[in-house]
Write an enzyme that holds these catalytic residues in place. Structure first.
Site, PDB file in Angstrom:
ATOM      1  CD  GLU A 114      -3.122  -0.579   0.355  1.00  0.00           C
ATOM      2  OE1 GLU A 114      -3.122   0.828  -0.129  1.00  0.00           O
ATOM      3  OE2 GLU A 114      -4.068  -1.137  -0.056  1.00  0.00           O
ATOM      4  CB  SER A 129     -26.620 -25.758  54.873  1.00  0.00           C
ATOM      5  OG  SER A 129     -27.776 -25.847  55.592  1.00  0.00           O
TER       6      SER A 129
END
Length: 770
Positions: free
Chosen positions: A84, A342
């Site tokens: 590019e 519990s």
């Protein structure tokens, strides 16, 4: 003279031009600043290894996966820059030669056919889109110069890496790599790097998931350029050209949705890195989906996995199905307040060990009790009489836990848990009470899992780490010895085996919890490396009849544990702390006694913390003759006499707590254990030479209410016996302690009345009310 002035003016103008140009550029920069900051940016939550978990698109539906230059494969950077913009690192944002070439082509054709754009110019267009006109090109050039003015080359390249279009709603190399290839951009092959480098040129036309032939042709063009420029070798390019366009199944990240939603509020970053293990998270969510069919209607589940070696949260499933509204799938039950049942019991036993109130073999009393208006019972509605602390914890009995909490103090217990990051949520204005230990307060699964790490971290509870940079914080909850003992009990290995017989691999230690009315089922497990938290129930709090921890949550706990064991090597069990030793104690006193001592009615091997042998923990009302150890005076014939009788000698005797009498064999009851009383000089207040009798109703009687009466009144009397009376109706204690009692019965059915005196004599009667 005018010519001289004109020449001088030209020189002044030329000298001032750079300054004026700079001033104009500075003004334009202030008037039209770079649009670098988004108001509502796209965000992504990722696992610790970078795998995306969940994406949150921006207002335009765009998905990004933010990366830095270091996050991207050098192969991609080579392909991108050399294809590019070869001069990216050197030009000032605009390549004059490329611009001149493009301008000539555009002018000669009468339209824009070549952009000549550098990477900086492409970033400028991404930040500030413009029409493809000559005016738009000038605007793009200006923005490119602005970028170079304000940012470094690395910062500009980073913007490109995160803003370049890759088709559809994907922006940035990170999102493209994960969406198309299912992998990190750091691990791209030469072929993949070339394909992704060219894709932003025409993202719609070159999308590899739609146009693989076009994508392959464009890729090959990039590969050839790399070979021609000598960036990659011919051999590398040849192999890459032969590589087919392979794509992962296209899907957006869909893991840990509720966890990801929570993390948005904890971090402002566009990419939020968490401690989750993506592979484990996927397995847990698959397990949840498979488990969905086992759940009752409108029910959900939650799971959390914490690595207790470093406190990192590795898995988090907040609901069974995010998209199932009937199961409230949008509600995260990992951080919702629920009744834990519990699950808190191991904490009170561990704290009581440190306090010197009990040891693992301490005699506790699983008997009916009433404390004010509070009358706890067991899950199975029965009572078991004398029981050790270890057995009480393994069987999750309620009355012994209430007894220990009463001795430790509920307010102190709640404060201790809050201090280590486990707050208990009570109704407004309510104070901690004995119901805490049975689920009488709310808690969060995430907090519970964090607190349970204390059993694997030498008594120190850690704070959950949700992001890798979170500091490792911990606070002491109990001693290392207490934590080791409780963990062994939860693994059902309470017996003090020799060190050579202790398991080399830590077994799964676990505890269940069931809330009142079957609304919540919990299971918390601790293995060699992880703490596992499980919850099932209905998010709206309605009951699920028959749901309890062992049946609903433990099977899921075991499945998660198996997944974890298959993924990591077993870690060795923690060695026994020096503070923990072996010992043998006696019931009912709770302490060691010599062989042959008549006060040792039962011997039990146990672990001891710091060598401590606390005496048997009594209920508050058990004092004096109602206790365990007290003096008696005997005459020369071995009969009990008053202390001031002639030749009386004192002895100490251990007897079982009175409430345990109904569960003891006849030979262990006080009436047998205590020597007979002397008739010539009996103990004070003693008339036990007369047997204990109950009158007022005969055995097998049928009782009826008077016509129109709301209740049947039944006056009863006891005679004989010694000392106070203890009355029980159908196993429930009555508050009366006198010789007589009056029952007020309203319900039909079978009844059993029992009365017991201070020396353990018992009288019972059964009757029916119609």
């Amino acid at each position: 003279m005018p010519r001289l002035l004109t020449k001088r003016g030209c020189w002044i103008t030329l000298a001032a031009a750079p300054f004026l140009l700079f001033l104009a550029a500075w003004g334009a920069d202030k008037l039209w600043p770079l649009p670098l900051h988004e108001v509502n940016p796209a965000r992504v939550v990722v696992a610790q290894d970078g795998t995306p978990l969940w994406r949150f698109a921006d207002a335009d539906g765009i998905w990004r996966y933010p990366v830095t230059i270091e996050d991207v494969s050098p192969r991609y950077l080579e392909a991108l820059i050399n294809y590019e913009d070869r001069w990216f690192w050197k030009h000032p944002g605009v390549n004059p030669f490329s611009v001149a070439r493009a301008a000539w082509q555009d002018l000669t054709s009468g339209r824009v056919i070549s952009g000549g754009s550098t990477l900086t110019m492409q970033v400028a267009r991404l930040l500030d889109p413009h029409p493809k006109t000559f005016g738009g090109k000038i605007r793009q050039l200006w923005r490119a110069l602005q970028l170079e003015w304000h940012l470094s080359k690395r910062e500009i390249l980073t913007l490109y890496l995160n803003r370049a279009p890759f088709g559809g709603t994907l922006q940035g190399i990170g999102a493209a790599s994960w969406a198309y290839l299912g992998k990190s951009p750091a691990n791209l092959s030469y072929s993949e790097a070339a394909m992704l480098a060219v894709l932003p040129q025409a993202p719609s036309r070159l999308r590899p998931d739609r146009w693989p032939e076009r994508a392959e042709a464009a890729r090959n063009k990039v590969l050839e350029r790399m070979a021609v420029q000598g960036v990659w070798s011919r051999e590398q390019v040849k192999e890459s050209r032969e590589e087919p366009i392979w794509l992962a199944p296209r899907q957006m990240p869909q893991l840990a949705p509720l966890f990801s939603r929570m993390m948005l509020g904890k971090s402002k970053s566009d990419k939020i890195t968490t401690t989750l293990d993506a592979g484990l998270q996927r397995r847990l969510e698959e397990l949840a989906q498979n488990w969905k069919g086992r759940l009752p209607p409108r029910s959900s589940l939650a799971m959390i996995v914490v690595d207790h070696t470093d406190m990192r949260v590795r898995g988090w499933v907040g609901s069974v199905d995010l998209n199932d509204d009937s199961r409230f799938g949008h509600v995260d039950m990992v951080n919702s307040i629920r009744s834990p049942g519990s699950v808190l019991k191991p904490f009170v036993y561990g704290l009581a060990l440190d306090e010197g109130l009990i040891h693992p073999a301490s005699l506790l009393q699983d008997v009916p009790r009433r404390t004010g208006d509070y009358r706890p019972g067991n899950f199975d509605s029965g009572f078991h009489g004398p029981i050790s602390m270890s057995e009480a914890l393994v069987r999750s009995l309620n009355l012994p836990a209430v007894q220990v909490l009463e001795a430790y103090g509920p307010k102190r217990f709640a404060a201790k848990l809050r201090n280590v990051g486990l707050p208990l949520y009570l109704p407004n204005g309510a104070a901690p009470n004995l119901s805490l230990i049975l689920g009488g307060a709310g808690a969060k699964l995430e907090d519970m899992a964090a607190a349970y790490t204390a059993f694997a971290r030498h008594g120190k509870a850690g704070k959950l780490r949700l992001q890798p940079d979170d500091p490792l914080l911990e606070r002491p909850l109990m001693s290392s010895g207490a934590a080791w003992i409780i963990r062994r009990i939860m693994a059902d290995e309470a017996q003090p085996l020799p060190d050579s017989a202790l398991p080399r691999v830590a077994p799964l230690a676990w505890k269940t919890g069931t809330s009142y009315g079957y609304r919540d089922a919990w299971a918390i497990g601790v293995n060699a490396r992880y703490v596992i938290g499980i919850w099932t129930g209905r998010p709206d709090g309605t009951p699920v009849v028959g749901q309890f921890g062992f049946a609903s949550a433990v099977p899921l706990l075991n499945q998660v544990n198996n997944i974890l064991l298959s993924r990591s090597a077993n870690l060795p069990e923690d060695p026994r702390p020096n503070s923990v030793t072996r010992g043998v104690i006696c019931w009912p006193g709770g302490q060691s006694l010599p062989e042959g001592d008549g006060n040792c009615r039962r011997r039990l091997a146990t672990w001891l913390l710091d060598g401590s042998q606390p005496p048997t923990l009594l209920l508050p009302e058990q004092e004096g003759i109602n206790g365990i150890r007290f003096p008696i005076w005997l005459d020369e014939n071995g009969k009990r006499v008053a202390a001031d009788c002639p030749q009386a000698r004192q002895e100490m005797i251990n007897v079982w707590p009175l409430p345990l009498e109904p569960w003891l064999p006849a030979s262990e009851r006080r009436a047998v254990r205590l020597p007979p009383a002397s008739t010539s000089c009996p103990p004070y207040g003693h008339d036990a030479q007369l047997p204990l009798q109950l009158t007022g109703v005969r055995d097998g009687a049928i009782i009826k209410r008077l016509p129109g009466a709301a209740e049947a009144t039944l006056p009863l009397q006891s005679s004989g016996g010694a000392g106070e009376r203890w009355w029980f109706l159908n196993g429930e204690p009555l508050t009366e302690r006198g010789r007589n009692v009056t029952l007020h019965l309203t319900d039909k059915g079978d009844y059993q009345l029992l009365v017991m005196d201070d020396v353990g004599q018992i009288a019972t009667v059964k009757f029916v009310m119609q």
